[in-house]
Design an enzyme around this catalytic site. Structure first.
Site, PDB file in Angstrom:
ATOM      1  N   PHE A   1       5.644  -1.559 -13.073  1.00  0.00           N
ATOM      2  CA  PHE A   1       4.720  -2.218 -12.141  1.00  0.00           C
ATOM      3  C   PHE A   1       5.188  -3.638 -11.866  1.00  0.00           C
ATOM      4  O   PHE A   1       4.953  -4.543 -12.666  1.00  0.00           O
ATOM      5  CB  PHE A   1       3.305  -2.210 -12.727  1.00  0.00           C
ATOM      6  CG  PHE A   1       2.243  -2.623 -11.752  1.00  0.00           C
ATOM      7  CD1 PHE A   1       1.685  -1.698 -10.895  1.00  0.00           C
ATOM      8  CD2 PHE A   1       1.791  -3.932 -11.711  1.00  0.00           C
ATOM      9  CE1 PHE A   1       0.685  -2.065  -9.996  1.00  0.00           C
ATOM     10  CE2 PHE A   1       0.790  -4.313 -10.824  1.00  0.00           C
ATOM     11  CZ  PHE A   1       0.242  -3.378  -9.960  1.00  0.00           C
TER      12      PHE A   1
ATOM     13  N   VAL B   1       0.831  -1.208   0.000  1.00  0.00           N
ATOM     14  CA  VAL B   1       0.000   0.000   0.000  1.00  0.00           C
ATOM     15  C   VAL B   1       0.866   1.260   0.000  1.00  0.00           C
ATOM     16  O   VAL B   1       0.517   2.268  -0.610  1.00  0.00           O
ATOM     17  CB  VAL B   1      -0.969  -0.008   1.200  1.00  0.00           C
ATOM     18  CG1 VAL B   1      -1.647   1.332   1.380  1.00  0.00           C
ATOM     19  CG2 VAL B   1      -2.005  -1.101   1.025  1.00  0.00           C
TER      20      VAL B   1
ATOM     21  N   ARG C   1       7.343 -16.367  -9.692  1.00  0.00           N
ATOM     22  CA  ARG C   1       7.481 -15.136 -10.473  1.00  0.00           C
ATOM     23  C   ARG C   1       8.561 -14.197  -9.935  1.00  0.00           C
ATOM     24  O   ARG C   1       8.792 -13.137 -10.486  1.00  0.00           O
ATOM     25  CB  ARG C   1       6.136 -14.409 -10.504  1.00  0.00           C
ATOM     26  CG  ARG C   1       5.098 -15.149 -11.316  1.00  0.00           C
ATOM     27  CD  ARG C   1       3.678 -14.684 -11.024  1.00  0.00           C
ATOM     28  NE  ARG C   1       2.713 -15.368 -11.862  1.00  0.00           N
ATOM     29  CZ  ARG C   1       2.264 -16.601 -11.665  1.00  0.00           C
ATOM     30  NH1 ARG C   1       2.696 -17.299 -10.633  1.00  0.00           N
ATOM     31  NH2 ARG C   1       1.399 -17.156 -12.487  1.00  0.00           N
TER      32      ARG C   1
ATOM     33  N   HIS D   1      -9.389  -8.014   1.851  1.00  0.00           N
ATOM     34  CA  HIS D   1      -8.175  -7.199   1.913  1.00  0.00           C
ATOM     35  C   HIS D   1      -7.387  -7.253   0.608  1.00  0.00           C
ATOM     36  O   HIS D   1      -6.901  -6.239   0.105  1.00  0.00           O
ATOM     37  CB  HIS D   1      -7.319  -7.671   3.095  1.00  0.00           C
ATOM     38  CG  HIS D   1      -6.039  -6.942   3.270  1.00  0.00           C
ATOM     39  ND1 HIS D   1      -4.836  -7.445   2.841  1.00  0.00           N
ATOM     40  CD2 HIS D   1      -5.778  -5.733   3.819  1.00  0.00           C
ATOM     41  CE1 HIS D   1      -3.880  -6.589   3.130  1.00  0.00           C
ATOM     42  NE2 HIS D   1      -4.417  -5.535   3.724  1.00  0.00           N
TER      43      HIS D   1
END
Length: 161
Positions: A112, A58, A126, A87
């Protein structure tokens, strides 16, 4: 399969100022993402990138917003693993909107590199770790640098250079 059809991007980012902003949750995955981003920046000729750690995913948007005026490109790295509450949805949507807003309003590309996975195993696959099938940190860094170079070239063309 994730990653299928991804382009091979080679770019010269020499002279660009780049910062990597990384969350701290899921240390193993995050270390892999940061290492991959730093490899990607080195491959592109970017020297001495700043690495900043924030508590969680966040917080990536606000840190990127603060850094954007001083950098040519940013790389945002985080991971959100789905749990049993909403969430996951709120965090994923918030960080996607926040980082997009930073990039669009400042004109500074934000690579990103936020993994949004159902399981820890998907994130590890990943993260660019030994045995991983993808290196999303490297991909995010390369995308940020390639976009910064494209924008620089557009500015030069518009100025008639």
């Amino acid at each position: 399969m994730s990653g299928h059809g991804a382009p091979v991007v080679t770019v010269d980012g020499s002279g660009l100022r780049v910062a990597v902003v990384a969350a701290s949750w899921h240390e193993q995955v995050m270390d892999g993402l940061v290492d991959g981003a730093l490899r990607g920046l080195a491959d592109a000729g970017v020297q001495s990138p700043l690495v900043v750690r924030v508590p969680g995913t966040v917080e990536l948007s606000v840190a990127c917003a603060r850094l954007a005026p001083r950098y040519d490109a940013l790389v945002a790295l985080g991971v959100v693993i789905r749990g049993g509450t909403p969430h996951f949805d709120y965090v994923c949507q918030g960080v996607t909107v926040g980082l997009t807003q930073v990039s669009v309003t400042t004109g500074v590309p934000v690579g990103f590199g936020v993994l949004t996975c159902d399981t820890d195993e998907q994130a590890i696959a990943r993260a660019g770790l030994p045995g991983s099938v993808e290196d999303k940190g490297h991909e995010a860094a390369t995308a940020a640098v390639a976009t910064a170079v494209t924008l620089r070239d557009l500015d030069a063309a518009a100025a008639g250079r």
